[in-house]
Design a protein around this motif. Structure first.
Motif, short mmCIF file in Angstrom:
data_model
loop_
_atom_site.label_atom_id
_atom_site.label_comp_id
_atom_site.label_asym_id
_atom_site.label_seq_id
_atom_site.Cartn_x
_atom_site.Cartn_y
_atom_site.Cartn_z
N GLU A 17 5.48 -21.38 -43.38
CA GLU A 17 6.18 -22.24 -44.33
C GLU A 17 5.94 -23.71 -44.03
O GLU A 17 6.10 -24.55 -44.90
N GLY A 18 5.62 -24.02 -42.82
CA GLY A 18 5.54 -25.40 -42.39
C GLY A 18 6.89 -25.80 -41.81
O GLY A 18 7.93 -25.54 -42.41
N TYR A 19 6.86 -26.36 -40.64
CA TYR A 19 8.12 -26.70 -39.98
C TYR A 19 8.76 -27.90 -40.66
O TYR A 19 8.11 -28.87 -40.97
N LYS A 20 10.05 -27.82 -40.86
CA LYS A 20 10.80 -28.92 -41.46
C LYS A 20 11.96 -29.26 -40.55
O LYS A 20 12.68 -28.38 -40.09
N HIS A 21 12.12 -30.54 -40.28
CA HIS A 21 13.24 -30.99 -39.45
C HIS A 21 14.54 -30.85 -40.23
O HIS A 21 14.55 -30.88 -41.46
N ARG A 22 15.61 -30.75 -39.50
CA ARG A 22 16.92 -30.71 -40.14
C ARG A 22 17.17 -32.02 -40.87
O ARG A 22 16.62 -33.06 -40.50
N VAL A 23 18.01 -31.99 -41.86
CA VAL A 23 18.35 -33.20 -42.60
C VAL A 23 19.05 -34.16 -41.66
O VAL A 23 19.94 -33.77 -40.91
N GLY A 24 18.65 -35.40 -41.69
CA GLY A 24 19.27 -36.43 -40.86
C GLY A 24 18.59 -36.66 -39.52
O GLY A 24 18.97 -37.55 -38.78
N THR A 25 17.57 -35.85 -39.20
CA THR A 25 16.90 -36.00 -37.91
C THR A 25 16.20 -37.35 -37.81
O THR A 25 16.29 -38.03 -36.80
N LYS A 26 15.52 -37.73 -38.87
CA LYS A 26 14.79 -39.01 -38.86
C LYS A 26 15.76 -40.17 -38.66
O LYS A 26 15.49 -41.08 -37.88
N GLU A 27 16.88 -40.14 -39.35
CA GLU A 27 17.88 -41.20 -39.23
C GLU A 27 18.46 -41.24 -37.82
O GLU A 27 18.67 -42.30 -37.24
N TYR A 28 18.73 -40.05 -37.26
CA TYR A 28 19.26 -39.97 -35.90
C TYR A 28 18.26 -40.56 -34.90
O TYR A 28 18.63 -41.36 -34.03
N MET A 29 17.00 -40.17 -35.02
CA MET A 29 15.97 -40.69 -34.10
C MET A 29 15.81 -42.20 -34.26
O MET A 29 15.64 -42.91 -33.28
N GLN A 30 15.85 -42.68 -35.48
CA GLN A 30 15.73 -44.12 -35.73
C GLN A 30 16.88 -44.87 -35.08
O GLN A 30 16.68 -45.91 -34.47
N ALA A 31 18.09 -44.34 -35.20
CA ALA A 31 19.27 -45.03 -34.69
C ALA A 31 19.39 -44.95 -33.17
O ALA A 31 19.85 -45.90 -32.54
N THR A 32 18.97 -43.85 -32.57
CA THR A 32 19.20 -43.68 -31.14
C THR A 32 17.96 -43.97 -30.30
O THR A 32 18.04 -44.74 -29.35
N VAL A 33 16.84 -43.39 -30.64
CA VAL A 33 15.64 -43.52 -29.80
C VAL A 33 14.85 -44.78 -30.16
O VAL A 33 14.58 -45.61 -29.30
N MET A 34 14.50 -44.91 -31.42
CA MET A 34 13.64 -46.02 -31.82
C MET A 34 14.31 -47.37 -31.68
O MET A 34 13.64 -48.37 -31.44
N SER A 35 15.63 -47.41 -31.80
CA SER A 35 16.31 -48.70 -31.66
C SER A 35 16.17 -49.25 -30.26
O SER A 35 16.23 -50.46 -30.06
N GLN A 36 15.93 -48.40 -29.28
CA GLN A 36 15.70 -48.87 -27.91
C GLN A 36 14.22 -48.90 -27.56
O GLN A 36 13.77 -49.77 -26.82
N LEU A 37 13.46 -47.96 -28.09
CA LEU A 37 12.05 -47.85 -27.73
C LEU A 37 11.20 -48.98 -28.33
O LEU A 37 10.32 -49.51 -27.66
N GLN A 38 11.46 -49.35 -29.57
CA GLN A 38 10.63 -50.37 -30.21
C GLN A 38 10.70 -51.72 -29.49
O GLN A 38 9.64 -52.29 -29.18
N PRO A 39 11.89 -52.26 -29.17
CA PRO A 39 11.90 -53.52 -28.43
C PRO A 39 11.28 -53.40 -27.04
O PRO A 39 10.62 -54.33 -26.56
N ALA A 40 11.42 -52.23 -26.41
CA ALA A 40 10.82 -52.02 -25.09
C ALA A 40 9.29 -52.01 -25.18
O ALA A 40 8.61 -52.59 -24.33
N LEU A 41 8.75 -51.39 -26.22
CA LEU A 41 7.29 -51.38 -26.39
C LEU A 41 6.76 -52.77 -26.70
O LEU A 41 5.68 -53.15 -26.23
N GLU A 42 7.51 -53.54 -27.47
CA GLU A 42 7.10 -54.92 -27.76
C GLU A 42 7.11 -55.76 -26.47
O GLU A 42 6.20 -56.54 -26.22
N ALA A 43 8.13 -55.57 -25.63
CA ALA A 43 8.19 -56.28 -24.35
C ALA A 43 7.05 -55.84 -23.44
O ALA A 43 6.50 -56.64 -22.69
N LEU A 44 6.70 -54.55 -23.49
CA LEU A 44 5.61 -54.03 -22.68
C LEU A 44 4.28 -54.68 -23.06
O LEU A 44 3.49 -55.05 -22.19
#
Length: 100
Positions: A17-44
């Motif tokens: 069928e093709g794997y599909k993430h649960r609804v809201g996964t992208k928003e959760y990742m954006q709010a929790t992981v990417m909000s910290q990872l993006q500034p850290a990668l820019e500083a790196l």
């Protein structure tokens, strides 16, 4: 069918069928992981540029032909891990950001 057979059948169904993430996964990742990872990668990126410029300019060599004793090359993975650890957002702030 045993539990392994059920799991295997479920895995095959997802693959066809093709794997599909649960609804809201992208928003959760954006709010929790990417909000910290993006500034850290820019500083790196800035830290890597700074390190390469200093090495190319010979800063820290103090008129020596060789690198000082104990000198170690810059390790971006270690720097990123230390940066994320020292600058992590408390869980309560992450939860609030994810709820927005």
């Amino acid at each position: 069918m045993n539990s392994e057979g059920v799991q295997c059948a479920a895995a095959e169904a997802r693959a066809t069928e093709g794997y599909k993430h649960r609804v809201g996964t992208k928003e959760y990742m954006q709010a929790t992981v990417m909000s910290q990872l993006q500034p850290a990668l820019e500083a790196l990126v800035l830290k890597v540029q700074q390190d390469r410029l200093q090495l190319a300019a010979g800063i820290g060599l103090e008129d020596r032909e060789y690198l000082p004793h104990g000198w170690r090359p810059f390790c971006p993975t270690r720097w990123l891990a230390e940066h994320l650890t020292s600058n992590k957002t408390p869980a309560s702030q992450q939860k609030t950001a994810a709820d927005d």
